[in-house]
Enzyme design. Sequence first.
Site, short mmCIF file in Angstrom:
data_model
loop_
_atom_site.label_atom_id
_atom_site.label_comp_id
_atom_site.label_asym_id
_atom_site.label_seq_id
_atom_site.Cartn_x
_atom_site.Cartn_y
_atom_site.Cartn_z
N LYS A 191 -6.06 3.48 12.06
CA LYS A 191 -5.28 2.69 13.01
C LYS A 191 -4.92 1.37 12.34
O LYS A 191 -5.76 0.49 12.17
CB LYS A 191 -6.11 2.38 14.28
CG LYS A 191 -5.26 1.68 15.33
CD LYS A 191 -6.07 0.82 16.28
CE LYS A 191 -6.07 -0.64 15.96
NZ LYS A 191 -4.77 -1.30 15.83
N SER A 245 -11.75 -9.54 12.59
CA SER A 245 -12.47 -10.75 12.97
C SER A 245 -13.93 -10.44 13.27
O SER A 245 -14.29 -9.31 13.60
CB SER A 245 -11.80 -11.37 14.19
OG SER A 245 -11.81 -10.42 15.24
N CYS A 300 -8.87 -13.74 4.50
CA CYS A 300 -10.29 -13.88 4.87
C CYS A 300 -11.00 -14.74 3.83
O CYS A 300 -11.99 -15.39 4.12
CB CYS A 300 -10.93 -12.52 4.96
SG CYS A 300 -10.62 -11.51 3.52
P1 NAD Z 1 -8.64 -8.52 14.56
O1 NAD Z 1 -10.13 -8.50 14.57
O2 NAD Z 1 -7.95 -9.13 15.71
O3 NAD Z 1 -8.05 -7.04 14.42
C1 NAD Z 1 -8.46 -6.19 13.37
C2 NAD Z 1 -8.18 -4.76 13.80
O4 NAD Z 1 -9.07 -4.43 14.86
C3 NAD Z 1 -6.76 -4.52 14.34
O5 NAD Z 1 -6.30 -3.27 13.92
C4 NAD Z 1 -6.97 -4.56 15.84
O6 NAD Z 1 -5.99 -3.86 16.55
C5 NAD Z 1 -8.33 -3.90 15.97
N1 NAD Z 1 -9.05 -4.19 17.20
C6 NAD Z 1 -8.93 -5.27 18.01
N2 NAD Z 1 -9.78 -5.17 19.06
C7 NAD Z 1 -10.47 -4.01 18.89
C8 NAD Z 1 -11.50 -3.36 19.62
N3 NAD Z 1 -11.99 -3.89 20.74
N4 NAD Z 1 -11.99 -2.20 19.15
C9 NAD Z 1 -11.52 -1.67 18.00
N5 NAD Z 1 -10.54 -2.23 17.27
C10 NAD Z 1 -10.01 -3.39 17.71
O7 NAD Z 1 -8.24 -9.22 13.17
P2 NAD Z 1 -6.80 -9.54 12.62
O8 NAD Z 1 -6.24 -10.65 13.43
O9 NAD Z 1 -6.00 -8.31 12.46
O10 NAD Z 1 -7.17 -10.06 11.15
C11 NAD Z 1 -7.69 -11.32 10.92
C12 NAD Z 1 -9.19 -11.30 10.78
O11 NAD Z 1 -9.56 -10.34 9.81
C13 NAD Z 1 -9.73 -12.62 10.28
O12 NAD Z 1 -10.91 -12.94 10.96
C14 NAD Z 1 -10.02 -12.35 8.80
O13 NAD Z 1 -10.99 -13.18 8.23
C15 NAD Z 1 -10.45 -10.93 8.86
N6 NAD Z 1 -10.31 -10.30 7.55
C16 NAD Z 1 -11.44 -10.02 6.85
C17 NAD Z 1 -11.35 -9.45 5.58
C18 NAD Z 1 -12.59 -9.11 4.81
O14 NAD Z 1 -12.53 -8.25 3.96
N7 NAD Z 1 -13.73 -9.75 5.06
C19 NAD Z 1 -10.10 -9.18 5.03
C20 NAD Z 1 -8.96 -9.49 5.77
C21 NAD Z 1 -9.08 -10.05 7.05
#
Ligand code: NAD
Length: 512
Positions: A191, A245, A300
């Site tokens: 997804k 996140s 990130c």
């Molecule tokens: P997000 O957590 O909002 O979403 C990530 C994914 O999770 C999306 O596909 C979203 O649709 C899905 N999602 C949201 N709610 C969910 C739920 N309840 N159950 C299952 N899936 C759900 O993050 P984002 O805004 O897409 O990305 C930014 C975040 O990602 C930042 O916090 C960043 O630091 C982190 N990030 C981490 C890394 C790493 O490797 N550590 C790399 C890139 C981004």
Amino acid sequence: MATDTLTAPTIMGTASRPKVYKNFIDGEWVESSTGETFEDRNPADTRDVVAIFQKSGKADVDAAVDAAKRAFAKWRLVPAPRRAEMIYGAAELLIERKEEYARDMTREMGKVLKETRGDVQEAIDSAYYNAGEGRRMFGPTTPSELPNKFAMAVRTPIGVCGMITPWNFPMAIPSWKLLPALVCGNTCVIKPAQDTPLSTFNLVRSLADAGVPRGVINIVTGFGSAVGTPMTEHPDIRAISLTGSTEVGRIVGTSAAKSFKHCSLELGGKNPMIVLDDANLDLAIEGGLWGGFGTTGQRCTATSRIIVQKGVYGEFIERYVERAKRLKVGNGLDESTDMGPAINESQLNTDLKYVEIARSEGAKLKCGGNRLDKGDFQYGYFMEPTVFVDVDPKMRIAREEVFGPVVAIMACENLENAIEIANDIEYGLSSSLYTRDVNKAFSAIRDLEAGITYINAPTIGAEVHLPFGGVKATGNGHREGGIGAIDFYSEWKSVYVDYSDRLQKAQIDRPE
Ligand code: NAD
């Protein structure tokens, strides 16, 4: 094996009508069970609809998992070197398509072309690396404690793996998950983030064109919990990998634990760059700008905190701010742009909210802080590169992930004090130190609480063959990249072959 038509969506776009992408399930294009769709808009110019995608629900996840489960029965038996050849083939196709996919990515998520080319390149690097693993995937062959007995451990696939990805590296991050999972013999349901599904389709298109059979990779598009929750709860998904996140990581991790799924969480960061008095300041400034404002601060691993020793604090700020003010903000498709827009309105509002929070807590705004909304900027989510100085390590701007072009600079007395500040937060993804003193460098490598430490480079710039991930609230101990990903996507099976022709009892049959 047949390539099951991932070459074009059934409804093609025209100049006036954007392409409509369906879900990709069992090698077929399938409309979502909800009958609803959503738009993928260009954050640099929201008049530009990049494509339309399916707004899926539980029934779509169920169909994708069924397909992946059926495909697993055959895919697990394809020899790993043969699976690897398909991944290698995808790398070759990605090279041919690199410019087209980079442009699609800039349109769909805003980062500048040189960075989206890098994102596609990361998928290429990851494909070559994982293709190589097809002829390695080593396990231990080890002496048995008993005579005439052979002992070894082999890697076996897990089954259907679910992947949930963010928007900031929309091809690289799916590649970190899909490619090691595939080479290990798993099948996948992915997804992508709702802001960037196209780049995942482009990656999967290349894998399908390279011969990955139907049902082995399935894409279900849609919004967070509507698709994510059925994935984390599905009994036939045996492993879940989320990059996102920390907040969503907690939800996904808790849900996956209930059915004992393997679960890899790559989450947020608030990454410190330490600049000591003896640093090469030119290098540190260059690095701090790239780390702080690259991808509009939406990495990130972004350099969101800069901790500068008192002897060079004033000079560093003056020169850093002067350079930050000169960064060219604009549409990433223009090669001269340094920094693109925020991904969406909600992220832009978060960035602006943190400017207010920092101000109200007493941090000094040295540059930026405003939305750009005149002329062509009015159609996008643009903001000035923003620098706060004299930040107290206890302020929220020093502790919470903004995920935007907002850098917090603070002073430190010495290396020990800098490390204390660096470690005093909930995250632990990346970190960096600028110094010419090798003793200080190695002390920092030992003491910084982070999954990654750079010396004389900013906090961004990971390579695909090294472990990638963080400590504390940044994850749950797994690593992507390199062998860590192979470890996550395989199960160990220990094998004992007794050729003594008699019953031998481990631990009990011991020499007198
Ligand atoms: P997000 O957590 O909002 O979403 C990530 C994914 O999770 C999306 O596909 C979203 O649709 C899905 N999602 C949201 N709610 C969910 C739920 N309840 N159950 C299952 N899936 C759900 O993050 P984002 O805004 O897409 O990305 C930014 C975040 O990602 C930042 O916090 C960043 O630091 C982190 N990030 C981490 C890394 C790493 O490797 N550590 C790399 C890139 C981004």
